[in-house]
Design a protein around this motif. Sequence first.
Motif, PDB file in Angstrom:
ATOM      1  N   THR A 122       0.779  -1.113   0.186  1.00 21.48           N
ATOM      2  CA  THR A 122      -0.066  -0.037   0.033  1.00 21.48           C
ATOM      3  C   THR A 122       0.905   1.285  -0.005  1.00 21.48           C
ATOM      4  N   LYS A 123       0.604   2.149  -0.958  1.00 20.81           N
ATOM      5  CA  LYS A 123       1.328   3.527  -0.822  1.00 20.81           C
ATOM      6  C   LYS A 123       1.030   4.286   0.588  1.00 20.81           C
ATOM      7  N   ASP A 142      -7.950   4.015  -4.910  1.00 22.45           N
ATOM      8  CA  ASP A 142      -7.188   5.463  -5.334  1.00 22.45           C
ATOM      9  C   ASP A 142      -6.277   5.202  -6.472  1.00 22.45           C
ATOM     10  N   LYS A 143      -5.248   4.425  -6.143  1.00 19.49           N
ATOM     11  CA  LYS A 143      -4.359   4.219  -7.229  1.00 19.49           C
ATOM     12  C   LYS A 143      -4.980   3.675  -8.689  1.00 19.49           C
ATOM     13  N   GLU A 146      -6.497   6.732 -10.066  1.00 13.96           N
ATOM     14  CA  GLU A 146      -5.391   7.695 -10.512  1.00 13.96           C
ATOM     15  C   GLU A 146      -4.800   7.247 -12.041  1.00 13.96           C
ATOM     16  N   GLU A 147      -4.465   5.860 -11.850  1.00 12.33           N
ATOM     17  CA  GLU A 147      -4.046   5.425 -13.305  1.00 12.33           C
ATOM     18  C   GLU A 147      -4.753   5.078 -14.531  1.00 12.33           C
TER      19      GLU A 147
END
Length: 594
Positions: free
Chosen positions: A4-5, A291-292, A295-296
């Motif tokens: 996880t970021k 969320d990632k 975003e991508e």
Amino acid sequence: MSKTKRTLPLFPIVFTAVMVAASVILCRFLGFSPSNSTVRFDLGFLPLAVVGELYGFPYSGIGYLLADIIGSLLHGYAPNPYISACKLLTGIIMGVGFHKKKVTLLRSFVVFTINAVIVGVGLMPPIFIFMYAYEPGFAYATRAINAAVTIPVRVFTFYFLWKACGKMLTEMKERQQNFTNKKKNKSSADFSAYANSFQAVTIPGLSRIKALLDALGNPENSLRFIHIAGTNGKGSVAADIASILTAAGYRVGKYTSPNLLRVNERISVASEDIPDGALDALLERIRPLADKIREEGGIPPTQFEIWTAAAFVYFKEESCDYVVLEVGLGGEFDATNVIPQNEIAVITRLGMDHMQYLGNTLSDIARAKCGILKTDSATHRLITPAQEPEAMAVIRAACEEKGIALTVPAPVSEGAEGYLERFSVGKYQHLLTGIPGYHQIENAALAVMACDALGIGEDAIRQGIAAAKNPARFEILRENPTVIYDGGHNENGIRALTASLDRYFPGEKKSVIFACMADKATDVSLSLLSEGTEAFFFTEVKDNPRALHAEDLAARAAALGISGTVCKNVGDAYEAAVAAGRLTVICGSLYLYE
């Protein structure tokens, strides 16, 4: 498994950097040490001791290390790695000794004495012995004298500084943490609200769910699935199969939709809904991954995809032996179809529903449902009832293409016992349904033959079918007058409902409370329900953007020559219908259940 970021703790880093600068000034520019002397007096420790108390040893340790390196460079010489390591250790000792502990004179004395003994007297003298050729006795003696002088200075300066400024510094830290937590909690709350909200529009495709599960370590790869598609009866068949497998001693996960009262109902293990804490933890774990993906790729995972991913993770963590997996919509491009294999597939009764997504013919709908068939299957078998000829042709062709054996049960009704049904199918004689309704014979027969193909014994099949429960399917809410709730929401569902009403309440007049989604075809359903109905009460599902308004529903009925009373909520409709003292049926949507 991808990680996880995480967001950098910006404020603690900035604060530590400021304290590093203060330490350099206090040590290198305001401190005192005769040339090549073992004695040194400075207050460079003080800012890093504050960092250690507020944020702990990683910050104070690295901070003191950086202060030494920067100070050396500012004075025009390379830092000594040994001395820098000693400074790192000093910062760690202060962080461990002070962080999250009350600053007292005694604690200050203990921490700085430990540091002086280990670092000041124990580790620093070798520098002077080997680099400056000091006599060992002199080096250790002078360092011991230096420690004896500096320990009280450090104890009192830090203690009184903290006494004067500690409250202010702690409040500053708490305000910063509260601000950060509010941002985090708002993000979590927004994500949770999105995940738990009604989804007005589905988005077919498997790319988002695949990305989500890849990031979660692909829990689906280690699970055994009974995959169920169809238009009507999926939830009941899922309940029947889960009940049979449980009776056979297996730990069973079940994933169904929609929920009735709580979203937790969608994910269950061993007949227990997922607890709130486990669900919150899963959603919080999935949030940054979703969320990632957004975003991508620009399109976030849908609510159903989020729930599907959460379910697979939970089932793996709970060590489920089997997972009974209900398709959300269609089959081929449904999020549940991300699974690489199944134990067995079931396609329940097909009908005309969700045509905007699946196609306008029964053949198109059957083709979409057959998308769940897998060449990688433990039993290589599909269980389905005798469908309409055009649907059956598509199903047979799909089975032949993928090497899947087709089983079409032919149950025999043996009469009703109350609202339950006695039946036989295949080698299994005189079974009793646990879910009420005439149409449950067909659903139970599918479950029986699926479990038979899995090798489940007759005792468990018999016991499991009788014990199965599925609320909101011809559920008797009360007697005198009898009130029935049924989730039938399309033509097939309403036909099944009216067949059960004719069987159990022949010739009895009734009141009907009806609500539905705006995208549902209602003409046939309303016409079927109008037979033997004395009064209609039209209402609507609250807080659902897909819901058809009660006034619009009444207008549709009026166009068919059906009149009724408009009620803004199901509670008002219920009171009015029950007051009439006749059989009352609530139907049209599972979302109406309260």
